[in-house]
Design an enzyme around this catalytic site. Structure first.
Site, PDB file in Angstrom:
ATOM      1  N   ARG A  78      -5.109  19.996  -6.228  1.00  0.00           N
ATOM      2  CA  ARG A  78      -5.006  21.341  -6.814  1.00  0.00           C
ATOM      3  C   ARG A  78      -6.382  21.959  -7.013  1.00  0.00           C
ATOM      4  NH1 ARG A  78      -2.204  20.186 -12.095  1.00  0.00           N
ATOM      5  NH2 ARG A  78      -2.513  22.391 -12.480  1.00  0.00           N
ATOM      6  N   LYS A  96       0.950  12.765 -18.567  1.00  0.00           N
ATOM      7  CA  LYS A  96      -0.051  11.840 -19.109  1.00  0.00           C
ATOM      8  C   LYS A  96       0.235  11.516 -20.571  1.00  0.00           C
ATOM      9  CE  LYS A  96      -3.146  14.589 -17.321  1.00  0.00           C
ATOM     10  NZ  LYS A  96      -4.217  15.339 -16.731  1.00  0.00           N
ATOM     11  N   ASP A 146      -0.756  12.054 -10.892  1.00  0.00           N
ATOM     12  CA  ASP A 146      -1.554  13.193 -11.372  1.00  0.00           C
ATOM     13  C   ASP A 146      -2.968  13.149 -10.816  1.00  0.00           C
ATOM     14  OD1 ASP A 146      -1.841  15.571 -13.147  1.00  0.00           O
ATOM     15  OD2 ASP A 146      -3.422  14.318 -14.003  1.00  0.00           O
ATOM     16  N   HIS A 180      -3.519  16.843 -28.011  1.00  0.00           N
ATOM     17  CA  HIS A 180      -4.149  17.204 -26.738  1.00  0.00           C
ATOM     18  C   HIS A 180      -4.658  18.635 -26.852  1.00  0.00           C
ATOM     19  CE1 HIS A 180      -4.903  17.462 -22.432  1.00  0.00           C
ATOM     20  NE2 HIS A 180      -4.394  18.671 -22.490  1.00  0.00           N
ATOM     21  N   SER A 207       1.429  18.166 -15.393  1.00  0.00           N
ATOM     22  CA  SER A 207       0.212  17.343 -15.379  1.00  0.00           C
ATOM     23  C   SER A 207      -0.131  16.860 -16.796  1.00  0.00           C
ATOM     24  CB  SER A 207      -0.930  18.184 -14.785  1.00  0.00           C
ATOM     25  OG  SER A 207      -2.167  17.604 -15.044  1.00  0.00           O
TER      26      SER A 207
END
Ligand code: URA
Length: 438
Positions: A168, A187, A161, A82, A183
């Protein structure tokens, strides 16, 4: 539940227990907590923070708010990478097929771009016929059969999320480390991974502008990822300058294919190989980073990740013949112009933020989540810091929808580059590695 008392408790700096956090996420996902109350809670978290235990509880509750991918028993470890996002960051595209060829399964669930940060899904959507939204069942099928998939989150994955992030975004509560950590990791944990490598970027075009802030985020991500049962490591990488020599959706697909063919920019190849090497060590497939690096280099050189890329594209509905015809074209945007160097010397600056803004404003990025984008526009042939240039030489090519937009981008990009008489000292691409106890 009495949500008001939880808002008050967080507002006053008290610590919530994991059961309270679990319940509040459950109630929010079920639509039983109104957005204005949740917004107040998020602002309280923004100012008061969350303890490690609270953040862990939030991450796990968010993970469990929807489907968690479950893969059949198989010797191939399930892994992913990620990135916190940057300009020209296309690492996922060559990395997923490389990892599949190294004996991993890769359910790479990715997102769209927002602002100056490019999104992996937008890049892939520039490929004719490509389906970036397979169902949960199809994601598992492709991963089992091909070894890798790159796609969007399904509606059934981490719904908490989706709601929280949207809230947010409009309440100025995105830049909170515990909220970011919960968050991102909720995921990734929902992908059923055994190992994860995180690319946490710092610099002018990164979410975290300083290396210190990036380190703080990476350390929390690594600690909580491991606590969540996923062997997690992070690399801190430089986002002062773009990654590679191209920014813009289709132009980045082209550069990714070049990487898979053993060509393309050295920094992109470096980061792809580094991420693969860490995952090889994290999963115990190799003992040292040096051995892992050799394995990854040999695999890339064998050409099989290039074939795997075609296999993944075909499994996701792409028209390979049309894609390969498109790859053979020099450009797909209607207008291409050159930005030329005003003087001879060495490139001392290539500002990723200015470049990212120019690409976004050419139509290659979006200001709002719903906006359409132009896949063909962007910048390529970028000359990078420490490279020599002659007066009048090519600094970058601008791909635009029309001449006026090309000229506007060209005027702006002049400010992105600096030229000096002597080569600057180049910053390393990978500044730090954050491992479990590092
Ligand atoms: N990316 C995410 O997925 N979540 C955040 O909160 C920030 C960046």
């Amino acid at each position: 539940m009495n949500f008001l008392s939880l808002i008050e408790a967080k507002r006053d700096g008290q610590t919530l227990d994991p059961a309270q956090i679990k319940e509040l996420i459950g109630e929010y996902t079920a639509g039983k907590i109104l957005d204005y109350q949740m917004a107040a809670f998020l602002m309280a978290v923004y100012f008061r923070g969350l303890t490690r235990e609270e953040t862990r509880a939030l991450m796990l509750a968010m993970r469990d708010s929807g489907d968690v991918l479950s893969f059949p028993d198989d010797p191939r470890p399930v892994v992913d990478k990620h990135s916190t996002g940057g300009v020209g960051d296309k690492v996922s595209l060559p990395l997923a097929p490389l990892l599949a060829c190294l004996g991993f399964r890769v359910p790479m669930i990715s997102g769209r771009g927002l602002g100056i940060t490019g999104g992996t899904l937008d890049k892939l959507d520039s490929i004719p016929g490509f389906n970036s939204r397979p169902s949960t069942e199809r994601i598992i099928e492709i991963v089992q059969n091909v070894g890798c998939v790159i796609c969007g989150q399904t509606a059934r994955m981490v719904p908490a999320d989706k709601g929280l992030y949207a809230l947010r975004d409009v309440t100025a509560t995105v830049p909170s480390i515990p909220l970011i950590v919960a968050s991102i990791l909720s995921k990734k944990l929902a992908e059923g991974l055994s190992a994860l490598v995180l690319d946490v970027k710092f610099g002018v075009a990164a979410f975290m502008q300083t290396q210190e802030k990036a380190r703080e985020l990476a350390q929390t991500l690594v600690a909580l990822g491991n606590e969540g049962g996923v062997n997690t490591r992070a690399v801190l990488t430089n986002m002062q300058i773009p990654l590679g020599r191209a920014a813009g959706n289709w132009l980045e697909v082209k550069e990714s294919v070049q990487c898979l063919e053993g060509r393309g920019p050295a920094d992109l190849r470096e980061l792809v190989l580094a991420c693969a090497s860490h995952l090889l060590v994290q999963t115990g497939k190799t003992r040292t980073l040096e051995a892992a690096r050799r394995l990854a280099e040999d695999c890339l050189a064998s050409g099989s990740p290039r074939q795997k890329w075609d296999e993944m594209l075909a499994a996701q509905g792409a028209d390979l013949a049309a894609c390969n015809r498109k790859l053979a074209l020099d450009h797909t945007a209607p207008v291409v112009i050159e930005l030329n160097a005003p003087a001879s010397g060495f490139v001392s600056r290539c500002d990723a933020r200015v470049l990212g803004e120019a690409v976004r404003d050419l139509g290659g990025g979006r200001f709002t989540k719903e906006a359409d984008i132009n896949y063909d526009v962007g910048v390529d042939a970028l000359v990078k810091p420490a490279e020599a240039i002659k007066a009048g030489g090519l600094l970058a090519r601008i791909h635009a929808a029309d001449r006026a937009q090309a000229d506007a981008a060209c005027a702006r990009l002049k400010n992105a580059f600096g030229i000096s008489a002597h080569p600057p000292v180049a910053d390393p691409l990978i500044a730090e590695i954050i491992a479990q106890h590092g």
